[in-house]
Design a protein around this motif. Sequence first.
Motif, PDB file in Angstrom:
ATOM      1  N   GLN A  55       0.905  -1.016  -0.138  1.00  0.00           N
ATOM      2  CA  GLN A  55       0.093   0.187   0.453  1.00  0.00           C
ATOM      3  C   GLN A  55       0.565   1.490   0.284  1.00  0.00           C
ATOM      4  O   GLN A  55       2.222   1.038   0.758  1.00  0.00           O
ATOM      5  N   CYS A  56       0.723   2.364  -0.294  1.00  0.00           N
ATOM      6  CA  CYS A  56       0.929   3.515  -0.580  1.00  0.00           C
ATOM      7  C   CYS A  56       1.007   3.898   1.022  1.00  0.00           C
ATOM      8  O   CYS A  56       0.339   3.969   1.758  1.00  0.00           O
ATOM      9  N   GLU A  57       2.289   4.411   1.108  1.00  0.00           N
ATOM     10  CA  GLU A  57       2.973   5.256   2.458  1.00  0.00           C
ATOM     11  C   GLU A  57       2.269   5.815   3.129  1.00  0.00           C
ATOM     12  O   GLU A  57       1.855   6.813   4.440  1.00  0.00           O
ATOM     13  N   ARG A  58       1.637   7.003   2.223  1.00  0.00           N
ATOM     14  CA  ARG A  58       1.084   8.384   2.504  1.00  0.00           C
ATOM     15  C   ARG A  58      -0.291   7.724   2.289  1.00  0.00           C
ATOM     16  O   ARG A  58      -1.349   8.806   3.244  1.00  0.00           O
ATOM     17  N   CYS A  59      -1.419   7.081   1.514  1.00  0.00           N
ATOM     18  CA  CYS A  59      -2.211   7.511   1.476  1.00  0.00           C
ATOM     19  C   CYS A  59      -3.181   6.280   1.709  1.00  0.00           C
ATOM     20  O   CYS A  59      -4.886   6.069   1.602  1.00  0.00           O
ATOM     21  N   GLY A  60      -2.613   5.343   1.751  1.00  0.00           N
ATOM     22  CA  GLY A  60      -3.090   4.197   1.938  1.00  0.00           C
ATOM     23  C   GLY A  60      -3.864   3.378   0.749  1.00  0.00           C
ATOM     24  O   GLY A  60      -4.623   2.177   0.842  1.00  0.00           O
ATOM     25  N   THR A  64       0.879   1.735  -7.109  1.00  0.00           N
ATOM     26  CA  THR A  64       1.053   1.946  -8.661  1.00  0.00           C
ATOM     27  C   THR A  64       2.765   1.689  -8.980  1.00  0.00           C
ATOM     28  O   THR A  64       3.019   2.034 -10.441  1.00  0.00           O
ATOM     29  N   GLN A  65       3.414   2.097  -8.799  1.00  0.00           N
ATOM     30  CA  GLN A  65       4.575   2.766  -8.600  1.00  0.00           C
ATOM     31  C   GLN A  65       5.349   3.066  -7.724  1.00  0.00           C
ATOM     32  O   GLN A  65       4.990   2.795  -6.546  1.00  0.00           O
ATOM     33  N   ALA A  66       6.640   2.528  -7.505  1.00  0.00           N
ATOM     34  CA  ALA A  66       7.518   3.025  -7.060  1.00  0.00           C
ATOM     35  C   ALA A  66       9.334   3.571  -7.400  1.00  0.00           C
ATOM     36  O   ALA A  66       9.708   3.604  -8.334  1.00  0.00           O
TER      37      ALA A  66
END
Length: 70
Positions: A55-60, A64-66
């Motif tokens: 999961q995205c650490e900012r928005c949860g 979709t990218q790294a």
Amino acid sequence: MRIKTGQFAGKTTEELLLKRPDWAQWMVDKYPDSAIGEAFCDLIEEFDAIPFIEQCERCGKPATQATVPH
């Protein structure tokens, strides 16, 4: 694939793609039809096909990218 000659002799294309992506890209650009160039292209396609499972650490939301530090 294991590199047989040169400064990276004994290293695998997998290792070099992860540790020296600049050199891997140079090989693909300079010698795209060589066995090593084709091996790098195949590996890039394989790595790109792996889905993100974090999961995205900012928005949860699903990632979709790294970004990978140099």
